[in-house]
Design an enzyme around this catalytic site. Sequence first.
Site, PDB file in Angstrom:
ATOM      1  N   LYS A  13      81.631  61.799  -2.085  1.00  0.00           N
ATOM      2  CA  LYS A  13      81.863  62.232  -3.621  1.00  0.00           C
ATOM      3  C   LYS A  13      81.982  64.001  -3.350  1.00  0.00           C
ATOM      4  O   LYS A  13      82.756  64.405  -4.048  1.00  0.00           O
ATOM      5  CB  LYS A  13      81.267  61.510  -4.425  1.00  0.00           C
ATOM      6  CG  LYS A  13      79.801  61.824  -4.364  1.00  0.00           C
ATOM      7  CD  LYS A  13      79.080  60.739  -5.297  1.00  0.00           C
ATOM      8  CE  LYS A  13      77.471  60.792  -5.352  1.00  0.00           C
ATOM      9  NZ  LYS A  13      76.807  61.151  -4.233  1.00  0.00           N
ATOM     10  N   ARG A  88      72.423  59.486 -12.712  1.00  0.00           N
ATOM     11  CA  ARG A  88      72.241  58.539 -11.492  1.00  0.00           C
ATOM     12  C   ARG A  88      71.228  57.484 -12.063  1.00  0.00           C
ATOM     13  O   ARG A  88      70.551  56.936 -11.340  1.00  0.00           O
ATOM     14  CB  ARG A  88      71.385  59.556 -10.464  1.00  0.00           C
ATOM     15  CG  ARG A  88      72.137  59.747  -9.132  1.00  0.00           C
ATOM     16  CD  ARG A  88      71.702  60.893  -8.414  1.00  0.00           C
ATOM     17  NE  ARG A  88      71.873  60.804  -6.943  1.00  0.00           N
ATOM     18  CZ  ARG A  88      72.235  61.856  -6.311  1.00  0.00           C
ATOM     19  NH1 ARG A  88      72.488  63.005  -6.719  1.00  0.00           N
ATOM     20  NH2 ARG A  88      72.235  61.617  -4.970  1.00  0.00           N
ATOM     21  N   ARG A 127      75.801  64.153   9.616  1.00  0.00           N
ATOM     22  CA  ARG A 127      75.872  65.641   8.898  1.00  0.00           C
ATOM     23  C   ARG A 127      74.377  65.976   9.062  1.00  0.00           C
ATOM     24  O   ARG A 127      74.242  67.236   8.881  1.00  0.00           O
ATOM     25  CB  ARG A 127      75.934  65.153   7.499  1.00  0.00           C
ATOM     26  CG  ARG A 127      75.692  66.109   6.479  1.00  0.00           C
ATOM     27  CD  ARG A 127      75.940  65.833   4.960  1.00  0.00           C
ATOM     28  NE  ARG A 127      74.813  65.316   4.315  1.00  0.00           N
ATOM     29  CZ  ARG A 127      74.912  64.877   3.204  1.00  0.00           C
ATOM     30  NH1 ARG A 127      76.035  64.754   2.474  1.00  0.00           N
ATOM     31  NH2 ARG A 127      73.643  64.337   2.614  1.00  0.00           N
ATOM     32  N   ARG A 133      70.078  69.160   6.588  1.00  0.00           N
ATOM     33  CA  ARG A 133      69.298  68.894   5.147  1.00  0.00           C
ATOM     34  C   ARG A 133      67.985  68.329   5.666  1.00  0.00           C
ATOM     35  O   ARG A 133      67.849  67.123   6.152  1.00  0.00           O
ATOM     36  CB  ARG A 133      70.299  68.168   4.275  1.00  0.00           C
ATOM     37  CG  ARG A 133      70.936  68.882   3.362  1.00  0.00           C
ATOM     38  CD  ARG A 133      72.014  67.972   2.733  1.00  0.00           C
ATOM     39  NE  ARG A 133      71.371  67.057   1.887  1.00  0.00           N
ATOM     40  CZ  ARG A 133      71.872  66.625   0.766  1.00  0.00           C
ATOM     41  NH1 ARG A 133      72.941  66.879   0.604  1.00  0.00           N
ATOM     42  NH2 ARG A 133      71.275  65.373   0.312  1.00  0.00           N
ATOM     43  N   ARG A 144      66.860  56.670  -0.003  1.00  0.00           N
ATOM     44  CA  ARG A 144      67.980  57.015  -0.981  1.00  0.00           C
ATOM     45  C   ARG A 144      68.791  55.842  -1.335  1.00  0.00           C
ATOM     46  O   ARG A 144      69.579  55.731  -2.439  1.00  0.00           O
ATOM     47  CB  ARG A 144      68.739  58.448  -0.419  1.00  0.00           C
ATOM     48  CG  ARG A 144      67.951  59.602  -0.532  1.00  0.00           C
ATOM     49  CD  ARG A 144      68.509  60.801   0.443  1.00  0.00           C
ATOM     50  NE  ARG A 144      69.732  61.035   0.426  1.00  0.00           N
ATOM     51  CZ  ARG A 144      70.355  61.606   1.094  1.00  0.00           C
ATOM     52  NH1 ARG A 144      69.809  61.823   2.272  1.00  0.00           N
ATOM     53  NH2 ARG A 144      71.582  62.284   1.072  1.00  0.00           N
TER      54      ARG A 144
END
Length: 184
Positions: A13, A88, A127, A133, A144
């Site tokens: 997204k 969220r 990623r 990250r 998550r």
Amino acid sequence: MILIFLGPPGSGKGTQAKVLAEKFGVPHISLGDILRDEVKRATEIGKRAKDFMAAGRLVPDELTIELADKRISQADCRPGFIFDGFPRSAAQADALDGMFKQKNLTIDRVIYFNVSEEETVKRLLMRAGIEGRADDNAASIRTRFEVYEKTTRPLIEHYAKMGKLLEIDAARSIEAIGRDLAKI
Ligand code: AMP
């Protein structure tokens, strides 16, 4: 044009929001980016948010709601904006409804990026190697997903009831999804 992008971590997204925001000439508002910037600058909000983010948990609603409200009150948001990763939780969605009522704004569409956990975990681990990250490790990714399932997923129903939901198959390539979104 006011859009909300909703979907699990790694659903693409953020990538799509960036492209579409540029096309429409409106800001792409990623709460994750805003929070990472607060952490980097070691602000009071950043200090409070840091551990939640590293663990893959949601930052407390009062912080994100305030950040979101401040951001959409800025002049560049007048023509519209794309929210990526906000709301969220039910509390955030309720706060957003209130904010919009007060500012006389309406959501045009909520785009739901539907993709399996298996596919997104694969993308997130890839990623991790590229962006480094802090929350792209196996334990945080698992958390998550749990948070998404329990706290964020119910928003799909909320926006479907409001008649705002548009579901896209996000298991496909970036280009294929982009072509669908360009038709909005
Ligand atoms: P993201 O870049 O969207 O994957 O967000 C990274 C992290 O920032 C999340 O795992 C949360 O810790 C935090 N975060 C981002 N958006 C929100 C939100 N709307 N509410 C609470 N925490 C958030």
